[in-house]
Write a protein that holds these residues in place. Structure first.
Motif, PDB file in Angstrom:
ATOM      1  N   UNK A 199       0.662  -1.297  -0.015  1.00 31.97           N
ATOM      2  CA  UNK A 199      -0.044  -0.024   0.087  1.00 31.97           C
ATOM      3  C   UNK A 199       0.900   1.164  -0.080  1.00 31.97           C
ATOM      4  N   UNK A 200       1.872   1.251   0.859  1.00 31.16           N
ATOM      5  CA  UNK A 200       2.990   2.449   0.716  1.00 31.16           C
ATOM      6  C   UNK A 200       3.439   2.694  -0.400  1.00 31.16           C
ATOM      7  N   UNK A 201       3.892   1.744  -1.016  1.00 28.09           N
ATOM      8  CA  UNK A 201       4.504   1.694  -2.345  1.00 28.09           C
ATOM      9  C   UNK A 201       3.854   2.220  -3.588  1.00 28.09           C
ATOM     10  N   UNK A 202       2.550   1.410  -3.425  1.00 27.82           N
ATOM     11  CA  UNK A 202       1.320   1.808  -4.523  1.00 27.82           C
ATOM     12  C   UNK A 202       1.066   3.473  -4.384  1.00 27.82           C
ATOM     13  N   UNK A 203       0.921   3.865  -3.268  1.00 28.37           N
ATOM     14  CA  UNK A 203       0.297   5.144  -2.923  1.00 28.37           C
ATOM     15  C   UNK A 203       1.453   5.995  -3.364  1.00 28.37           C
ATOM     16  N   UNK A 204       2.649   5.911  -3.215  1.00 29.37           N
ATOM     17  CA  UNK A 204       3.884   6.769  -3.602  1.00 29.37           C
ATOM     18  C   UNK A 204       3.925   6.869  -4.891  1.00 29.37           C
ATOM     19  N   UNK A 205       3.950   5.723  -5.730  1.00 22.77           N
ATOM     20  CA  UNK A 205       3.864   5.923  -6.907  1.00 22.77           C
ATOM     21  C   UNK A 205       2.573   6.485  -7.809  1.00 22.77           C
ATOM     22  N   UNK A 206       1.427   6.222  -7.170  1.00 22.54           N
ATOM     23  CA  UNK A 206       0.361   7.240  -7.609  1.00 22.54           C
ATOM     24  C   UNK A 206       0.438   8.500  -7.604  1.00 22.54           C
ATOM     25  N   UNK A 207       1.103   9.003  -6.298  1.00 21.24           N
ATOM     26  CA  UNK A 207       1.005  10.434  -5.894  1.00 21.24           C
ATOM     27  C   UNK A 207       2.341  10.916  -6.932  1.00 21.24           C
ATOM     28  N   UNK A 208       3.101  10.236  -7.305  1.00 25.15           N
ATOM     29  CA  UNK A 208       4.254  10.770  -8.395  1.00 25.15           C
ATOM     30  C   UNK A 208       3.689  10.815  -9.632  1.00 25.15           C
ATOM     31  N   UNK A 209       2.420  10.573  -9.849  1.00 27.13           N
ATOM     32  CA  UNK A 209       2.029  10.635 -11.485  1.00 27.13           C
ATOM     33  C   UNK A 209       2.046   9.432 -12.236  1.00 27.13           C
ATOM     34  N   UNK A 210       2.093   8.155 -11.829  1.00 27.45           N
ATOM     35  CA  UNK A 210       2.215   6.941 -12.651  1.00 27.45           C
ATOM     36  C   UNK A 210       0.914   7.070 -13.440  1.00 27.45           C
ATOM     37  N   UNK A 211       0.867   6.430 -14.584  1.00 31.76           N
ATOM     38  CA  UNK A 211      -0.526   6.549 -15.487  1.00 31.76           C
ATOM     39  C   UNK A 211      -1.159   5.148 -14.695  1.00 31.76           C
ATOM     40  N   UNK A 212      -0.568   3.983 -14.431  1.00 31.81           N
ATOM     41  CA  UNK A 212      -1.058   3.264 -13.524  1.00 31.81           C
ATOM     42  C   UNK A 212      -0.172   2.345 -12.656  1.00 31.81           C
ATOM     43  N   UNK A 213      -0.713   1.658 -11.599  1.00 34.84           N
ATOM     44  CA  UNK A 213       0.114   0.742 -10.828  1.00 34.84           C
ATOM     45  C   UNK A 213      -0.576  -0.343 -10.554  1.00 34.84           C
ATOM     46  N   UNK A 214      -0.062  -1.399 -10.990  1.00 32.00           N
ATOM     47  CA  UNK A 214      -0.782  -2.759 -10.874  1.00 32.00           C
ATOM     48  C   UNK A 214       0.385  -3.443  -9.927  1.00 32.00           C
ATOM     49  N   UNK A 215      -0.249  -4.323  -8.837  1.00 33.16           N
ATOM     50  CA  UNK A 215       0.371  -4.879  -7.877  1.00 33.16           C
ATOM     51  C   UNK A 215       0.461  -6.262  -8.058  1.00 33.16           C
ATOM     52  N   UNK A 216       1.716  -6.757  -8.155  1.00 34.28           N
ATOM     53  CA  UNK A 216       1.933  -8.448  -8.781  1.00 34.28           C
ATOM     54  C   UNK A 216       2.670  -8.864  -7.541  1.00 34.28           C
ATOM     55  N   UNK A 217       2.137  -9.984  -6.977  1.00 34.15           N
ATOM     56  CA  UNK A 217       2.588 -10.702  -5.899  1.00 34.15           C
ATOM     57  C   UNK A 217       2.884 -12.018  -6.034  1.00 34.15           C
ATOM     58  N   UNK A 218       4.028 -12.665  -5.636  1.00 36.12           N
ATOM     59  CA  UNK A 218       4.261 -14.069  -5.808  1.00 36.12           C
ATOM     60  C   UNK A 218       3.101 -14.816  -4.897  1.00 36.12           C
ATOM     61  N   UNK A 219       3.048 -14.341  -3.693  1.00 35.84           N
ATOM     62  CA  UNK A 219       2.113 -14.813  -2.546  1.00 35.84           C
ATOM     63  C   UNK A 219       1.245 -14.101  -1.927  1.00 35.84           C
ATOM     64  N   UNK A 220       0.028 -14.600  -1.682  1.00 37.25           N
ATOM     65  CA  UNK A 220      -0.774 -13.666  -0.852  1.00 37.25           C
ATOM     66  C   UNK A 220      -1.228 -14.485   0.351  1.00 37.25           C
TER      67      UNK A 220
END
Length: 179
Positions: free
Chosen positions: A113-134
């Motif tokens: 959540x921290x990383x995604x919010x940071x990248x969105x705030x920096x103006x990324x067109x989109x941020x998709x989260x990909x995880x090996x394990x959930x």
């Protein structure tokens, strides 16, 4: 902490199963037709997953750039401290780009959540989260991954980049230490 040689590790996801899922994830990413794709693995645990996934992205015709984030919420422990610390930031701008944020495991969700919010705030067109394990039962914040390798039982896992006190990262599979 040194892991004794006689330690047994039970395999949860073997190398062949992981490789097959990486191919499927790469095909899903390619189908989304990303623009100026930046793959941003979260170090350290995702490095093996990210490397294999990048090779699969290449195999499906994508040519992403790669930069690394290093975030921590664990320190030397086996459970999240609840506090995310930035240890290494991206070097280039994400403005107007599609970003694939790659992490090893989604438990509390704080790091992702921290990383995604940071990248969105920096103006990324989109941020998709990909995880090996959930581990969906461990969620402490509201974050949903876009791409998931595997759903994982609520056990401490090692291998395929994930460690216990800096040991076991080299294993080609994901497993659980039994003794």
């Amino acid at each position: 902490m040194v892991i004794p040689a006689e330690t047994r590790i039970r395999v949860l996801f073997d190398a062949a199963t992981i490789a097959a899922r990486n191919r499927e994830i790469a095909a899903e990413v390619a189908a989304s037709k990303p623009v100026n794709l930046l793959v941003a693995p979260v170090l350290k645990g995702s490095f093996m997953f990210a490397a294999d996934l990048l090779r699969e992205l290449h195999a499906v015709g994508l040519t992403p750039q790669v930069e690394f984030l290093q975030l921590s919420s664990y320190g030397a422990g086996v459970s999240s401290s609840g506090q995310v610390t930035m240890l290494r930031d991206l070097e280039s701008s994400v403005k107007g780009r599609d970003v694939l944020l790659v992490d090893d495991i989604l438990e509390s969700g704080r790091t992702l959540a921290y990383a995604k919010d940071l990248l969105v705030a920096r103006g990324a067109r989109s941020v998709k989260c990909c995880v090996l394990l959930e581990k969906p039962t461990k969620r402490a914040v509201n974050v949903t991954p876009d791409l998931v390798g595997f759903h994982c039982p609520d056990v401490f896992v090692v291998g395929y980049g994930m460690d216990v006190a800096h040991s076991c990262r080299e294993l080609p599979y994901v497993g659980v230490i039994e003794s």
